[in-house]
Design a protein around this motif. Structure first.
Motif, mmCIF file in Angstrom:
data_model
loop_
_atom_site.group_PDB
_atom_site.id
_atom_site.type_symbol
_atom_site.label_atom_id
_atom_site.label_comp_id
_atom_site.label_asym_id
_atom_site.label_seq_id
_atom_site.Cartn_x
_atom_site.Cartn_y
_atom_site.Cartn_z
ATOM 1 N N PHE A 121 -2.683 20.729 -20.021
ATOM 2 C CA PHE A 121 -4.081 20.633 -20.443
ATOM 3 C C PHE A 121 -4.096 20.872 -21.947
ATOM 4 O O PHE A 121 -3.619 21.913 -22.404
ATOM 5 N N PHE A 122 -4.615 19.933 -22.696
ATOM 6 C CA PHE A 122 -4.662 20.051 -24.151
ATOM 7 C C PHE A 122 -6.085 20.367 -24.579
ATOM 8 O O PHE A 122 -7.038 19.746 -24.084
ATOM 9 N N PHE A 123 -6.238 21.301 -25.505
ATOM 10 C CA PHE A 123 -7.554 21.745 -25.955
ATOM 11 C C PHE A 123 -7.890 21.172 -27.324
ATOM 12 O O PHE A 123 -6.995 20.963 -28.160
ATOM 13 N N ALA A 124 -9.183 20.951 -27.571
ATOM 14 C CA ALA A 124 -9.660 20.400 -28.840
ATOM 15 C C ALA A 124 -9.538 21.424 -29.967
ATOM 16 O O ALA A 124 -9.421 21.054 -31.133
ATOM 17 N N ALA A 125 -9.568 22.694 -29.620
ATOM 18 C CA ALA A 125 -9.423 23.799 -30.568
ATOM 19 C C ALA A 125 -8.792 24.952 -29.787
ATOM 20 O O ALA A 125 -8.830 24.951 -28.547
ATOM 21 N N PRO A 126 -8.211 25.912 -30.484
ATOM 22 C CA PRO A 126 -7.612 27.037 -29.748
ATOM 23 C C PRO A 126 -8.644 27.738 -28.865
ATOM 24 O O PRO A 126 -9.784 27.942 -29.272
ATOM 25 N N VAL A 127 -8.225 28.065 -27.653
ATOM 26 C CA VAL A 127 -9.074 28.806 -26.723
ATOM 27 C C VAL A 127 -8.367 30.102 -26.347
ATOM 28 O O VAL A 127 -7.145 30.232 -26.490
ATOM 29 N N SER A 128 -9.125 31.038 -25.870
ATOM 30 C CA SER A 128 -8.573 32.303 -25.415
ATOM 31 C C SER A 128 -7.510 32.037 -24.352
ATOM 32 O O SER A 128 -7.753 31.302 -23.383
ATOM 33 N N ALA A 129 -6.336 32.621 -24.528
ATOM 34 C CA ALA A 129 -5.276 32.456 -23.531
ATOM 35 C C ALA A 129 -5.734 33.007 -22.187
ATOM 36 O O ALA A 129 -5.421 32.431 -21.138
ATOM 37 N N LYS A 130 -6.502 34.079 -22.216
ATOM 38 C CA LYS A 130 -7.017 34.657 -20.973
ATOM 39 C C LYS A 130 -7.899 33.646 -20.240
ATOM 40 O O LYS A 130 -7.760 33.452 -19.028
ATOM 41 N N ALA A 131 -8.794 32.980 -20.965
ATOM 42 C CA ALA A 131 -9.677 31.982 -20.341
ATOM 43 C C ALA A 131 -8.872 30.785 -19.831
ATOM 44 O O ALA A 131 -9.121 30.286 -18.728
ATOM 45 N N ALA A 132 -7.914 30.331 -20.608
ATOM 46 C CA ALA A 132 -7.083 29.192 -20.196
ATOM 47 C C ALA A 132 -6.312 29.537 -18.925
ATOM 48 O O ALA A 132 -6.251 28.736 -17.980
ATOM 49 N N ARG A 133 -5.734 30.719 -18.887
ATOM 50 C CA ARG A 133 -4.959 31.138 -17.724
ATOM 51 C C ARG A 133 -5.856 31.337 -16.500
ATOM 52 O O ARG A 133 -5.468 31.024 -15.388
#
Length: 168
Positions: A75-87
């Motif tokens: 999953f590729f994000f448009a901008a950095p996201v919280s690793a906690k939220a991504a996980r």
């Protein structure tokens, strides 16, 4: 550590070396999430996982691993996201997949990249090899696959159409 340069990337794509990245950034964010599937049931499990993602309208890119005996769901994000939220998103998708396909044990699921919600003191997090490395690609591995787990003929054309997700 070597700098990431055009020459280094070119060397990876030509097969002179293998590049990897540490997805977890110093501020506990990440540009991507990858779910790792290994072992003999990887095709069924990653297929079910990708079906769940598609049903929710989430753009997921399936890459056959370098060994050919597993896959990564990117999953590729448009901008950095919280690793906690991504996980959390990754864990939710895995749980939803198991609920939708209760006959699958999901035994091939190994882990998420990044592996942690926060940067370990004095550490980097966990390394993941980058896709499209030439030596692995020559034998049909480290490449992106369609929903039938068949190779996309033009890897770059496929990747150029893959939307990046926003935090929302």
């Amino acid at each position: 550590f070597d700098a990431v340069t055009d020459q280094a990337i070119y060397g990876h794509l030509q097969g002179r070396h293998v590049m990897g990245v540490y997805p977890l950034l110093d501020d506990d964010t990440c540009w991507f999430l990858a779910a790792d599937f290994d072992k003999e049931a990887w095709k069924q499990d990653v297929g079910a996982f990708a079906d769940t993602c598609r049903a929710l309208g989430l753009p997921v890119a399936i890459e056959r691993s370098r060994s050919g005996n597993g896959a990564h769901a990117w999953f590729f994000f448009a901008a950095p996201v919280s690793a906690k939220a991504a996980r959390r998103m990754g864990c939710y998708l895995l749980t939803l997949t198991m609920n939708r396909r209760h006959e699958l044990r999901m035994t091939s699921y190994d882990r998420l990249f990044p592996n942690q919600d926060t940067m370990p003191v004095g550490g980097f997090g966990n390394l993941i090899a980058l896709p499209l490395q030439h030596s692995a690609r020559r034998v049909g591995n480290s490449v992106f696959l369609d929903q039938d787990l068949q190779l996309y003929e033009d890897q770059w054309a496929y990747l150029s159409t893959l939307p990046r997700m926003t935090a929302e």
